[in-house]
Scaffold this motif. Structure first.
Motif, PDB file in Angstrom:
ATOM      1  N   ASN A 288       0.835  -1.216   0.000  1.00 45.36           N
ATOM      2  CA  ASN A 288       0.000   0.000   0.000  1.00 45.36           C
ATOM      3  C   ASN A 288       0.856   1.246   0.000  1.00 45.36           C
ATOM      4  O   ASN A 288       0.585   2.203  -0.712  1.00 45.36           O
ATOM      5  CB  ASN A 288      -0.928   0.040   1.228  1.00 45.36           C
ATOM      6  CG  ASN A 288      -2.071  -0.952   1.077  1.00 45.36           C
ATOM      7  OD1 ASN A 288      -2.208  -1.560   0.025  1.00 45.36           O
ATOM      8  ND2 ASN A 288      -2.871  -1.119   2.120  1.00 45.36           N
ATOM      9  N   SER A 289       1.932   1.246   0.840  1.00 47.37           N
ATOM     10  CA  SER A 289       2.728   2.473   0.932  1.00 47.37           C
ATOM     11  C   SER A 289       3.535   2.689  -0.349  1.00 47.37           C
ATOM     12  O   SER A 289       3.759   3.819  -0.760  1.00 47.37           O
ATOM     13  CB  SER A 289       3.620   2.464   2.172  1.00 47.37           C
ATOM     14  OG  SER A 289       4.599   1.494   2.037  1.00 47.37           O
ATOM     15  N   SER A 290       3.956   1.581  -1.030  1.00 45.64           N
ATOM     16  CA  SER A 290       4.731   1.795  -2.259  1.00 45.64           C
ATOM     17  C   SER A 290       3.825   2.181  -3.441  1.00 45.64           C
ATOM     18  O   SER A 290       4.293   2.758  -4.410  1.00 45.64           O
ATOM     19  CB  SER A 290       5.581   0.574  -2.592  1.00 45.64           C
ATOM     20  OG  SER A 290       4.773  -0.552  -2.715  1.00 45.64           O
ATOM     21  N   SER A 291       2.519   1.866  -3.344  1.00 44.11           N
ATOM     22  CA  SER A 291       1.627   2.241  -4.461  1.00 44.11           C
ATOM     23  C   SER A 291       1.067   3.657  -4.262  1.00 44.11           C
ATOM     24  O   SER A 291       0.341   4.160  -5.104  1.00 44.11           O
ATOM     25  CB  SER A 291       0.489   1.228  -4.596  1.00 44.11           C
ATOM     26  OG  SER A 291      -0.309   1.250  -3.439  1.00 44.11           O
ATOM     27  N   GLN A 292       1.384   4.311  -3.109  1.00 43.98           N
ATOM     28  CA  GLN A 292       0.851   5.662  -2.885  1.00 43.98           C
ATOM     29  C   GLN A 292       1.741   6.736  -3.475  1.00 43.98           C
ATOM     30  O   GLN A 292       2.926   6.590  -3.550  1.00 43.98           O
ATOM     31  CB  GLN A 292       0.704   5.921  -1.378  1.00 43.98           C
ATOM     32  CG  GLN A 292      -0.616   5.377  -0.852  1.00 43.98           C
ATOM     33  CD  GLN A 292      -0.640   5.318   0.683  1.00 43.98           C
ATOM     34  OE1 GLN A 292       0.189   5.890   1.359  1.00 43.98           O
ATOM     35  NE2 GLN A 292      -1.614   4.602   1.210  1.00 43.98           N
TER      36      GLN A 292
END
Ligand code: NAP
Length: 292
Positions: A288-292
């Motif tokens: 999730n954090s890398s796709s934000q």
């Protein structure tokens, strides 16, 4: 003597506040320039603390404490070359184990941290304790002298592995059940959960013993007695992190013990189950954090 602490959180800021009373130039180092409110143990009045960014450090540090979460350590490593020299004493003030090897400098030591506090946004509350256990060496003895007459207590150990593993086991039980159970220490009122908690620690002890670190049934009982003293509403760092969708220090705690169990070909079904649930959570949070 130049002293710096990377990680303007609960542990790092406590170390800086106390060292600044003797060494006013001690730096609290963070990702960016900012001001934090620090509330000392039992005090309602906050102290304003300034955070120094890496690029503002002009003189190499002689002593460096690193007090970031274990999953944040990689982001610190690339910054070190510009702020230390080859003889800098580095103290890794983190929970868990197995991360010291990541620090490519000769004088680096793992601390077992007994400083309790919590950071929420820009506010840090210190609850209790000021203690770091370190392996007894000539360099750590120098540090003990340096911190003399400050509240930071350096305890030198002949057998630091035993201390590290004991803290690992204490963290293993309560962090596992509060994180997976998504509940505070009151989760231990359930006899089933208490049983699971005992089994996880017991497996941890088996792994420690395979590593040559001796613990027995009395260790398990002493850890369960510690947990019984926890107030019902008390959370653990892993509980707060999972409830806020933040990454966990699981690879340095459950993951470290899980990997050692695999190396020794031990049967650890409770640990494997907990590790699988936490790994699945961690992967989701990282994705999730890398796709934000
Ligand atoms: P914390 O309150 O989350 O503080 C860590 C700080 O480091 C945060 O301010 C974080 O900023 C900052 N940071 C992250 N990456 C950084 C980087 N590359 N450079 C500079 N700063 C960076 O953590 P803590 O509670 O102090 O815990 C530190 C370690 O001590 C952990 O291993 C923990 O398990 C252990 N420990 C904690 C306690 C306790 O009671 N708190 C007790 C015993 C042991 P952001 O928030 O912006 O990422």
């Amino acid at each position: 003597m130049t002293i710096g602490v990377i990680g303007p959180g609960a542990v790092g800021t406590t170390i800086v506040i106390e060292l600044q009373k003797k060494y006013p130039d001690t730096l609290l180092i963070g990702k960016k320039r900012q001001e934090l409110h620090y509330f000392p143990e039992n005090e309602k009045e906050g102290i304003i603390m300034s955070v120094t960014p890496y690029q503002n450090i002009i003189q190499p540090l002689d002593v460096l404490f690193i007090a970031v979460k274990t999953y944040q350590l990689d982001s610190v490593l690339s910054k070190l070359t510009s702020i230390i020299h080859e003889n800098t004493l580095i103290i890794l003030a983190q929970n868990g184990y197995g991360y010291l090897e990541k620090i490519p400098y000769e004088h680096a030591y793992q601390a077992v941290v007994y400083i309790s506090g919590q950071k929420n946004n820009n506010n840090i509350v210190h609850y209790r304790d000021y203690c770091l256990h370190l392996k007894d060496t000539p360099r750590t003895r120098q540090l003990q002298k340096l911190t003399n007459k400050t509240k930071i207590e350096i305890i030198l150990e002949d057998n630091i592995e035993q201390k590290i593993w004991y803290k690992l086991l204490v963290n293993l039980g309560i962090n596992s059940i509060t994180a997976v159970g998504r509940d505070t220490a009151k989760i231990l009122h359930s006899a089933h959960i208490k049983h699971i908690c005992r089994e996880i620690i017991s497996e941890g002890i088996t792994v420690a013993n395979a590593e040559g670190i001796t613990f027995d049934e009395s260790t398990l009982n002493s850890i369960m007695t510690i947990y019984e003293g926890y107030p019902d509403q008390m959370g653990t760092s892993m509980y707060y992190d999972i409830m806020s969708d933040r990454p966990l220090e699981m690879e340095a705690i459950q993951g470290y013990i899980y990997n050692k169990a695999r190396q020794h070909q031990l049967h650890t079904p409770y640990l494997d189950t907990i590790y699988s649930f936490l790994s699945s959570y961690q992967q989701r949070i990282i994705q999730n954090s890398s796709s934000q």
